[in-house]
Design a protein around this motif. Structure first.
Motif, mmCIF file in Angstrom:
data_model
loop_
_atom_site.group_PDB
_atom_site.id
_atom_site.type_symbol
_atom_site.label_atom_id
_atom_site.label_comp_id
_atom_site.label_asym_id
_atom_site.label_seq_id
_atom_site.Cartn_x
_atom_site.Cartn_y
_atom_site.Cartn_z
ATOM 1 N N LEU A 1 80.298 45.886 29.453
ATOM 2 C CA LEU A 1 79.559 45.794 30.716
ATOM 3 C C LEU A 1 79.407 44.353 31.164
ATOM 4 O O LEU A 1 79.638 44.029 32.335
ATOM 5 N N ARG A 2 79.043 43.466 30.244
ATOM 6 C CA ARG A 2 78.867 42.071 30.604
ATOM 7 C C ARG A 2 80.173 41.444 31.072
ATOM 8 O O ARG A 2 80.196 40.637 31.995
ATOM 9 N N GLU A 3 81.287 41.803 30.422
ATOM 10 C CA GLU A 3 82.579 41.247 30.838
ATOM 11 C C GLU A 3 82.966 41.753 32.226
ATOM 12 O O GLU A 3 83.495 41.002 33.043
ATOM 13 N N LYS A 4 82.675 43.019 32.482
ATOM 14 C CA LYS A 4 82.951 43.579 33.814
ATOM 15 C C LYS A 4 82.112 42.884 34.874
ATOM 16 O O LYS A 4 82.623 42.485 35.935
ATOM 17 N N GLN A 5 80.825 42.686 34.583
ATOM 18 C CA GLN A 5 79.935 42.022 35.536
ATOM 19 C C GLN A 5 80.355 40.573 35.765
ATOM 20 O O GLN A 5 80.325 40.069 36.891
ATOM 21 N N LYS A 6 80.747 39.908 34.687
ATOM 22 C CA LYS A 6 81.168 38.509 34.811
ATOM 23 C C LYS A 6 82.382 38.379 35.714
ATOM 24 O O LYS A 6 82.406 37.543 36.625
ATOM 25 N N MET A 7 83.390 39.200 35.473
ATOM 26 C CA MET A 7 84.616 39.120 36.269
ATOM 27 C C MET A 7 84.347 39.506 37.727
ATOM 28 O O MET A 7 84.865 38.875 38.652
ATOM 29 N N ARG A 8 83.520 40.514 37.935
ATOM 30 C CA ARG A 8 83.197 40.944 39.294
ATOM 31 C C ARG A 8 82.465 39.849 40.060
ATOM 32 O O ARG A 8 82.772 39.555 41.219
ATOM 33 N N ARG A 9 81.503 39.224 39.384
ATOM 34 C CA ARG A 9 80.723 38.181 40.036
ATOM 35 C C ARG A 9 81.510 36.896 40.222
ATOM 36 O O ARG A 9 81.299 36.156 41.186
ATOM 37 N N LEU A 10 82.430 36.620 39.303
ATOM 38 C CA LEU A 10 83.288 35.440 39.431
ATOM 39 C C LEU A 10 84.059 35.473 40.742
ATOM 40 O O LEU A 10 84.159 34.466 41.452
ATOM 41 N N TYR A 11 84.591 36.635 41.085
ATOM 42 C CA TYR A 11 85.371 36.767 42.316
ATOM 43 C C TYR A 11 84.525 37.174 43.523
ATOM 44 O O TYR A 11 85.049 37.307 44.626
ATOM 45 N N GLY A 12 83.229 37.393 43.308
ATOM 46 C CA GLY A 12 82.341 37.691 44.423
ATOM 47 C C GLY A 12 82.551 39.065 45.037
ATOM 48 O O GLY A 12 82.471 39.219 46.261
ATOM 49 N N LEU A 13 82.796 40.067 44.189
ATOM 50 C CA LEU A 13 83.078 41.414 44.691
ATOM 51 C C LEU A 13 81.916 42.367 44.424
ATOM 52 O O LEU A 13 81.211 42.239 43.428
ATOM 53 N N LEU A 14 81.752 43.335 45.310
ATOM 54 C CA LEU A 14 80.798 44.404 45.078
ATOM 55 C C LEU A 14 81.417 45.416 44.122
ATOM 56 O O LEU A 14 82.641 45.471 43.947
ATOM 57 N N GLU A 15 80.578 46.250 43.524
ATOM 58 C CA GLU A 15 81.066 47.205 42.529
ATOM 59 C C GLU A 15 82.128 48.144 43.095
ATOM 60 O O GLU A 15 83.141 48.416 42.446
ATOM 61 N N LYS A 16 81.931 48.634 44.303
ATOM 62 C CA LYS A 16 82.895 49.574 44.898
ATOM 63 C C LYS A 16 84.254 48.914 45.091
ATOM 64 O O LYS A 16 85.302 49.511 44.817
ATOM 65 N N GLN A 17 84.244 47.670 45.563
ATOM 66 C CA GLN A 17 85.500 46.930 45.734
ATOM 67 C C GLN A 17 86.187 46.726 44.389
ATOM 68 O O GLN A 17 87.394 46.948 44.246
ATOM 69 N N PHE A 18 85.401 46.285 43.419
ATOM 70 C CA PHE A 18 85.954 45.955 42.104
ATOM 71 C C PHE A 18 86.561 47.188 41.444
ATOM 72 O O PHE A 18 87.680 47.142 40.914
ATOM 73 N N ALA A 19 85.839 48.297 41.478
ATOM 74 C CA ALA A 19 86.354 49.539 40.903
ATOM 75 C C ALA A 19 87.609 50.004 41.638
ATOM 76 O O ALA A 19 88.513 50.593 41.041
ATOM 77 N N GLY A 20 87.678 49.702 42.930
ATOM 78 C CA GLY A 20 88.867 50.054 43.701
ATOM 79 C C GLY A 20 90.101 49.318 43.218
ATOM 80 O O GLY A 20 91.197 49.896 43.150
ATOM 81 N N TYR A 21 89.949 48.046 42.846
ATOM 82 C CA TYR A 21 91.080 47.287 42.314
ATOM 83 C C TYR A 21 91.527 47.863 40.969
ATOM 84 O O TYR A 21 92.723 47.895 40.672
#
Length: 209
Positions: free
Chosen positions: A57-77
């Motif tokens: 979870l922390r790694e997912k949050q870190k990568m998502r926040r690094l690129y400035g993406l919302l959860e829906k966008q990130f999961a879409g990628y």
């Protein structure tokens, strides 16, 4: 579109490392991670032992926040990457790295990815001679990105170009700072995307659980 508008230094502190979300400030002693190297909040200084799920979870949050993406966008990628032939984690990283806001940051035209989004949104960017104002636009190999001539005297753009001299230069793009332009030559190289360190396999394991 929704976006995070809270204090970004708290994000870096929560992930216990610099994510370079504030541009030049991240390289000074004013950086919150340097001044307060523990998570924010009342219980931030407690020592916590993460579970296997917690690590992912922390790694997912870190990568998502690094690129400035919302959860829906990130999961879409992630969903898009699962349909590609290569390793899912690397393909996912490649898709995100090709976002226009990230490319502007990598080329040095923006001090942060958030600033790259601002440049795009405010109609300062041309791709192959055509105006593009969508930060999530996916840049393709051999695309030419340039700053509109009327926008080249913007103060924060000039500051970002000067600051970018201290950052690594990705091999998959060429930049002509004198002409405020660059060419996205090829697909991103995974070995050059380790600042900060990303463990994309943890992200894949998080979504595939």
């Amino acid at each position: 579109m929704a976006r995070y508008i809270g204090p970004v230094c708290k994000i870096c502190r929560r992930e216990a490392q610099k994510l370079y979300l504030k541009g030049e400030r991240c390289f000074t002693e004013k950086c919150a991670v340097v001044r307060r190297p523990y998570p924010p909040g009342q219980h931030g200084q407690r020592r916590l032992k993460l579970s296997e799920y917690g690590l992912r979870l922390r790694e997912k949050q870190k990568m998502r926040r690094l690129y400035g993406l919302l959860e829906k966008q990130f999961a879409g990628y992630y969903s898009q990457a699962t349909g590609l032939k290569g390793r899912t984690g690397e393909e996912m990283l490649g898709l995100i790295e090709r976002r226009l806001d990230n490319v502007l940051y990598r080329m040095g035209f923006a001090a942060s990815r958030a600033q790259g989004r601002q440049l795009a949104r405010h109609n300062h960017i041309l791709i192959n001679g055509k105006r593009v104002n969508i930060p999530s636009y996916r840049v393709s190999p051999n695309d030419k990105i340039e700053i509109r001539e009327k926008s080249r005297k913007i103060a924060y753009l000039q500051a970002a170009l000067a600051q970018s001299e201290t950052r690594p230069k990705p091999s998959w793009m060429d930049v002509d700072k004198d002409n405020f332009s660059g060419v996205f030559r090829s697909m991103p190289v995974r070995d050059e995307m380790n600042e900060p360190m990303i463990r994309e396999q943890y992200v894949v394991e998080y979504y595939s659980r």
